[in-house]
Design a protein around this motif. Structure first.
Motif, PDB file in Angstrom:
ATOM      1  N   ARG A 488      50.485  64.783  92.195  1.00 47.13           N
ATOM      2  CA  ARG A 488      50.829  64.054  93.325  1.00 47.13           C
ATOM      3  C   ARG A 488      49.263  63.824  93.851  1.00 47.13           C
ATOM      4  N   ALA A 489      49.112  62.307  93.581  1.00 51.34           N
ATOM      5  CA  ALA A 489      47.695  61.885  94.240  1.00 51.34           C
ATOM      6  C   ALA A 489      46.539  62.613  93.399  1.00 51.34           C
ATOM      7  N   GLY A 490      46.616  63.287  92.621  1.00 52.40           N
ATOM      8  CA  GLY A 490      45.490  64.187  91.820  1.00 52.40           C
ATOM      9  C   GLY A 490      45.161  63.131  90.563  1.00 52.40           C
ATOM     10  N   GLU A 491      44.361  63.582  89.912  1.00 50.86           N
ATOM     11  CA  GLU A 491      43.664  63.056  88.619  1.00 50.86           C
ATOM     12  C   GLU A 491      43.865  64.202  87.758  1.00 50.86           C
ATOM     13  N   VAL A 492      44.567  64.267  86.588  1.00 52.67           N
ATOM     14  CA  VAL A 492      44.570  65.187  85.578  1.00 52.67           C
ATOM     15  C   VAL A 492      44.789  64.770  84.307  1.00 52.67           C
ATOM     16  N   SER A 493      43.964  65.476  83.143  1.00 54.08           N
ATOM     17  CA  SER A 493      43.979  65.335  81.872  1.00 54.08           C
ATOM     18  C   SER A 493      44.751  66.330  81.066  1.00 54.08           C
ATOM     19  N   PHE A 494      45.786  65.980  80.498  1.00 55.53           N
ATOM     20  CA  PHE A 494      46.520  67.052  79.477  1.00 55.53           C
ATOM     21  C   PHE A 494      46.382  66.883  78.178  1.00 55.53           C
ATOM     22  N   THR A 495      46.024  68.127  77.376  1.00 56.47           N
ATOM     23  CA  THR A 495      45.821  67.668  76.025  1.00 56.47           C
ATOM     24  C   THR A 495      46.342  68.930  75.247  1.00 56.47           C
ATOM     25  N   ASP A 496      47.259  68.622  74.263  1.00 59.00           N
ATOM     26  CA  ASP A 496      47.871  69.654  73.392  1.00 59.00           C
ATOM     27  C   ASP A 496      48.997  70.497  74.049  1.00 59.00           C
ATOM     28  N   CYS A 497      49.422  69.742  75.044  1.00 60.24           N
ATOM     29  CA  CYS A 497      50.494  70.370  75.919  1.00 60.24           C
ATOM     30  C   CYS A 497      51.940  70.062  75.506  1.00 60.24           C
ATOM     31  N   ILE A 498      52.895  71.006  75.897  1.00 62.54           N
ATOM     32  CA  ILE A 498      54.204  70.802  75.839  1.00 62.54           C
ATOM     33  C   ILE A 498      55.060  70.937  77.005  1.00 62.54           C
ATOM     34  N   PHE A 499      55.890  69.852  77.135  1.00 65.17           N
ATOM     35  CA  PHE A 499      56.671  69.955  78.607  1.00 65.17           C
ATOM     36  C   PHE A 499      58.228  69.799  78.262  1.00 65.17           C
ATOM     37  N   ARG A 500      58.858  71.077  78.488  1.00 65.93           N
ATOM     38  CA  ARG A 500      60.106  71.179  77.587  1.00 65.93           C
ATOM     39  C   ARG A 500      60.943  71.733  78.693  1.00 65.93           C
ATOM     40  N   GLU A 508      55.758  64.302  85.701  1.00 60.83           N
ATOM     41  CA  GLU A 508      55.851  63.179  86.736  1.00 60.83           C
ATOM     42  C   GLU A 508      54.715  62.971  87.538  1.00 60.83           C
ATOM     43  N   VAL A 509      54.415  61.572  87.823  1.00 58.84           N
ATOM     44  CA  VAL A 509      53.190  61.260  88.218  1.00 58.84           C
ATOM     45  C   VAL A 509      53.716  60.415  89.437  1.00 58.84           C
ATOM     46  N   ILE A 510      53.131  60.764  90.734  1.00 61.39           N
ATOM     47  CA  ILE A 510      53.642  59.799  92.008  1.00 61.39           C
ATOM     48  C   ILE A 510      52.564  59.881  92.885  1.00 61.39           C
ATOM     49  N   ASP A 511      52.748  59.020  94.000  1.00 57.28           N
ATOM     50  CA  ASP A 511      51.846  59.209  95.213  1.00 57.28           C
ATOM     51  C   ASP A 511      50.367  58.654  94.926  1.00 57.28           C
ATOM     52  N   GLY A 512      50.275  57.916  93.733  1.00 56.19           N
ATOM     53  CA  GLY A 512      48.971  57.370  93.437  1.00 56.19           C
ATOM     54  C   GLY A 512      48.171  58.386  92.535  1.00 56.19           C
ATOM     55  N   GLY A 513      48.961  59.184  92.003  1.00 57.01           N
ATOM     56  CA  GLY A 513      48.568  60.356  90.894  1.00 57.01           C
ATOM     57  C   GLY A 513      48.220  59.609  89.494  1.00 57.01           C
ATOM     58  N   ARG A 514      47.262  60.041  88.769  1.00 55.60           N
ATOM     59  CA  ARG A 514      46.866  59.535  87.640  1.00 55.60           C
ATOM     60  C   ARG A 514      46.710  60.647  86.463  1.00 55.60           C
ATOM     61  N   ILE A 515      47.315  60.438  85.446  1.00 52.39           N
ATOM     62  CA  ILE A 515      47.232  61.303  84.246  1.00 52.39           C
ATOM     63  C   ILE A 515      46.998  60.615  82.928  1.00 52.39           C
ATOM     64  N   GLU A 516      46.237  61.478  82.147  1.00 51.79           N
ATOM     65  CA  GLU A 516      45.890  61.057  80.788  1.00 51.79           C
ATOM     66  C   GLU A 516      46.573  62.401  80.023  1.00 51.79           C
ATOM     67  N   ALA A 517      47.296  61.746  78.860  1.00 52.77           N
ATOM     68  CA  ALA A 517      48.044  63.027  78.063  1.00 52.77           C
ATOM     69  C   ALA A 517      47.741  62.245  76.631  1.00 52.77           C
ATOM     70  N   SER A 518      47.087  63.337  75.946  1.00 51.38           N
ATOM     71  CA  SER A 518      47.004  63.280  74.541  1.00 51.38           C
ATOM     72  C   SER A 518      47.545  64.396  73.689  1.00 51.38           C
ATOM     73  N   ARG A 519      48.059  63.711  72.610  1.00 47.89           N
ATOM     74  CA  ARG A 519      48.690  64.639  71.739  1.00 47.89           C
ATOM     75  C   ARG A 519      49.750  65.814  72.363  1.00 47.89           C
ATOM     76  N   CYS A 520      50.672  65.371  73.335  1.00 42.07           N
ATOM     77  CA  CYS A 520      51.378  66.217  74.046  1.00 42.07           C
ATOM     78  C   CYS A 520      52.842  65.897  73.790  1.00 42.07           C
ATOM     79  N   LEU A 521      53.900  66.702  73.924  1.00 50.10           N
ATOM     80  CA  LEU A 521      55.352  66.786  73.531  1.00 50.10           C
ATOM     81  C   LEU A 521      55.875  66.927  74.685  1.00 50.10           C
ATOM     82  N   PHE A 522      56.802  65.983  75.069  1.00 53.72           N
ATOM     83  CA  PHE A 522      57.717  65.870  76.092  1.00 53.72           C
ATOM     84  C   PHE A 522      59.240  65.889  75.522  1.00 53.72           C
ATOM     85  N   GLU A 523      59.850  67.003  75.793  1.00 50.36           N
ATOM     86  CA  GLU A 523      61.164  67.236  74.875  1.00 50.36           C
ATOM     87  C   GLU A 523      62.254  67.843  75.766  1.00 50.36           C
ATOM     88  N   GLY A 524      63.461  67.238  75.696  1.00 50.46           N
ATOM     89  CA  GLY A 524      64.737  68.044  75.924  1.00 50.46           C
ATOM     90  C   GLY A 524      64.729  68.318  77.592  1.00 50.46           C
TER      91      GLY A 524
END
Length: 682
Positions: A488-500, A508-524
């Motif tokens: 939420r409104a922050g700026e975060v980078s995710f690398t080699d993470c899993i969201f399950r 979820e990115v809301i309220d002007g937040g920014r993310i960069e995600a590399s080599r991540c898995l979003f599953e189920g």
């Protein structure tokens, strides 16, 4: 068989006349014949058959005895015939006519001697009369010979006729017995569904008794039984094949269908089902091969990737996917080479800039270098050196819990989590470096109905997260579900993470937040894999996967900006990628979207941007749908293949010639559908 044995077999006493018991004996024989026909098995039938034959032999013996007695009654009459068995022997002189006549002395020239005169007896009187007749002339001897010959012919004919009819009766009895036996055996073979043997039995009946009603009924029962057996067999196994096919058990379905086709190759419905099973199996093999190759590529296991391609080549030789997968492996190898080169370049730049104190740029370079080439010991050592300029907190080594560590952390602090599962549900409002042990070894979890595992606020701008698996326990079906991780409104980078296993979105990115995600898995996850919403919100996702989510794989809407590159969206319940945002800067490039239940890519709205070099295949409704609100987005160089719906669908108002730079092939139905209309609710 003796007469006494025959009477015992037939149940008659020594003085009983068989003729008086004909009806009872015949009825008993028919009952015995019925026992042969109705025997429960062949062994018992043969036993009854032996008894029936014994009974027939006994009846034949009594018939012979009856015939003998009849002959005794006519013997007195035969006594009148000279030379008969019961009559007086023919005088040697008078029997000369039975001998071969002398060639020199014709039979007609012989004159019998005169008899001596003595008292006449009955037989003698007859002889005297005969002799007197002989004395009347030479022609009388020929008449006497003719009389004798006629008598002998009549006697011989009567005996031969009796013998013929006796043998004929025996033959008919044996034939009837054999027919009854064959009928019983044939019936048992029909019950046992031994059709070929049954057909032989009834065929033999037809041969022995042409036009037999028994043979006709038997052969008809075989045809009826075979039809019933076919209907039962086909009904059962085709049902098994269909049930297995609908349940996705394709190998079981194939085996069941093949049982029917092998036995009844003209069952067209089963043949058609077998074709569908084959097509589904082919699609399954393709999907499994792609997954195996992709997993091996992700692990940089080139040997395993090659083995997967080789195994697929044996299953489906000549399939075009072989070339595609081989190219993917070569491309991945080349990418790895470039990544290693890039990692060394970043490390060289970091060495030149390193002044022995914390430098966010140096740290960022080395973090990326380690992510690109984690097995290089020199790069890893340099990263540990520049990371040591900031404070490092080991959890639980230095501080027991993540909550306590976050409470004490300052910007740029490095929080290193060991292997294990940590209860989270925490807010992060500091720009820390959060590191796990990688490969799902470090787990942060929360209760689905309570909160996200982590929530990054505005003060977390510049935070980094790597090597952590985030998940939720339980499930929340409420309208406002928590995501697994929220920015939420922050700026975060995710690398080699899993969201399950989130009830809501994976990330979820809301309220002007920014993310960069590399080599991540979003599953189920219960909604989207990754979702960005609201003006100012931005998602940049590279080389990541969004698989089997209940919503979309990747989604941006309500003025959010999306950049999705070299990602995979597979098996999601809705679209692989959905863009429904009128923001500038859309970038979808080099992605693979496959097996999604709606469209591979849906461009519902977009102010500007590029959608290029994406591959969309095996999606249910179609490869790509472009709504009129996305008219400003450039769409070119995309491959849309083998989708269950059209390859490219253009809403009414969009000109097809603008989209000619895309390739649509092997899709079911129309390759490019233009002029499509949608209601406001769609």
């Amino acid at each position: 068989m003796t007469l006494e044995q025959a009477r015992q077999v037939l149940g008659l006493g020594p003085t009983d006349d068989p003729a008086a018991h004909v009806d009872a004996l015949s009825e008993a024989r028919e009952r015995l014949a019925a026992m042969v026909r109705d025997a429960p098995n062949d062994t018992i039938a043969l036993r009854y058959q032996d008894s029936l034959q014994e009974y027939d032999r006994a009846m034949a013996a009594l018939r012979e005895e009856a015939e003998r007695k009849r002959k005794e009654k006519v013997a007195p009459m035969m006594a009148l015939v000279p030379g008969s068995v019961t009559g007086e022997p023919i005088d040697s002189k008078r029997g000369d006519f039975l001998k071969e006549p002398s060639p020199s002395t014709p039979f007609a020239d012989k004159t019998p001697p005169e008899p001596e005169s003595k008292p006449a007896e009955p037989a003698a009187e007859a002889k005297a009369v005969s002799d007197a007749a002989d004395d009347e002339g030479t022609g009388s001897s020929g008449l006497r010979f003719a009389l004798y010959a006629m008598i002998f012919i009549l006697i011989g004919g009567a005996g031969g006729g009796w013998l013929y009819f006796h043998m004929e009766a025996e033959r008919e009895a044996r034939l009837k017995t054999e027919l009854i036996f064959l009928e019983g055996v044939g019936g048992k073979l029909v019950e046992a569904r031994r059709w070929d043997e049954a057909r032989l039995a009834f065929g033999k009946i037809e041969g022995l008794d042409p036009g037999s009603e028994v043979a006709l009924r038997g052969l008809r029962s075989i045809e009826v039984g075979m039809r019933e057996e076919q209907e039962q067999f086909v009904g059962y196994w085709s049902g098994e094949a269909l049930a297995a096919f609908e349940a996705g058990r394709l190998e079981d379905a194939r085996e069941a269908a093949d049982k029917v086709i092998k036995r009844y190759p003209k069952e067209t419905e089963v043949v058609a089902l077998r074709k569908k099973i084959g097509e589904a199996r082919r699609a399954q093999l393709r999907s499994e091969a792609q997954e195996a190759v992709q997993a091996a590529i992700d692990e940089k296991d080139w040997e395993a990737a090659g083995e997967s391609v080789a195994a697929f080549s044996l299953e489906l030789p000549g399939d075009e996917l072989i070339v595609s997968m081989t190219k993917s492996i070569e491309d991945a190898k080349e990418l790895q080479r470039k990544e290693h080169q890039r990692a060394r370049e970043l490390a060289d730049a970091a060495r030149l800039r390193d002044q022995g104190q914390f430098d966010p740029q140096v740290l960022e370079w080395m973090r990326e270098a380690v992510a690109l080439f984690p097995d290089d010991p020199e790069i890893r050592a340099l990263y540990e050196k520049v990371a040591s300029y900031s404070r490092t907190i080991q959890i639980p080594g230095d501080i027991p819990t993540l909550e306590e560590a976050l409470a004490q952390a300052r910007d740029r602090d490095r929080l290193v989590l060991s292997e294990g599962t940590f209860e989270a549900g925490l807010a992060v409002n500091v720009a820390v470096q959060l590191e796990g042990a990688g490969e799902g070894k470090t787990i942060l979890q929360s209760q689905a109905a309570s909160s996200p595992a982590l929530t990054f606020g505005p003060k977390a701008k510049g935070a980094t997260v790597s090597g952590i698996l985030f998940r939720q326990e339980g499930f929340d079906a409420s309208e406002n579900r928590y995501p697994v991780v929220q920015v939420r409104a922050g700026e975060v980078s995710f690398t080699d993470c899993i969201f399950r296993d989130g009830s809501g979105h994976g990330l979820e990115v809301i309220d002007g937040g920014r993310i960069e995600a590399s080599r991540c898995l979003f599953e189920g996850n219960g909604w989207d894999g990754v979702a960005a919403r609201g003006s100012g919100s931005r998602m940049v996702v590279r080389e990541s996967r969004a698989n089997a989510n209940v919503g979309h794989g990747f989604e941006a809407w309500d003025e959010a900006v999306a950049s999705i590159q070299d990602c995979i969206a597979k098996g999601n319940a809705r679209n692989g990628i959905l863009i429904d945002s009128a923001a500038d800067g859309l970038n979808l490039a080099g992605n693979e979207v496959m097996g999604n239940r709606e469209y591979g890519i849906l461009l519902a709205a977009g102010a500007s941007g590029v959608v290029s070099k994406n591959s969309s295949y095996a999606n249910l409704l179609g490869g790509m749908l472009v709504r009129f609100a996305s008219i400003s987005v450039e769409v070119e160089g995309n491959r849309l293949e083998s989708n269950s719906g059209p390859g490219l669908i253009l809403e009414q108002g969009l000109r097809p010639e603008i989209y000619q730079g895309n390739t649509a092939r092997k899709n079911r139905g129309t390759q490019v559908m233009s002029g499509a209309r949608f209601s406001e609710s769609e």
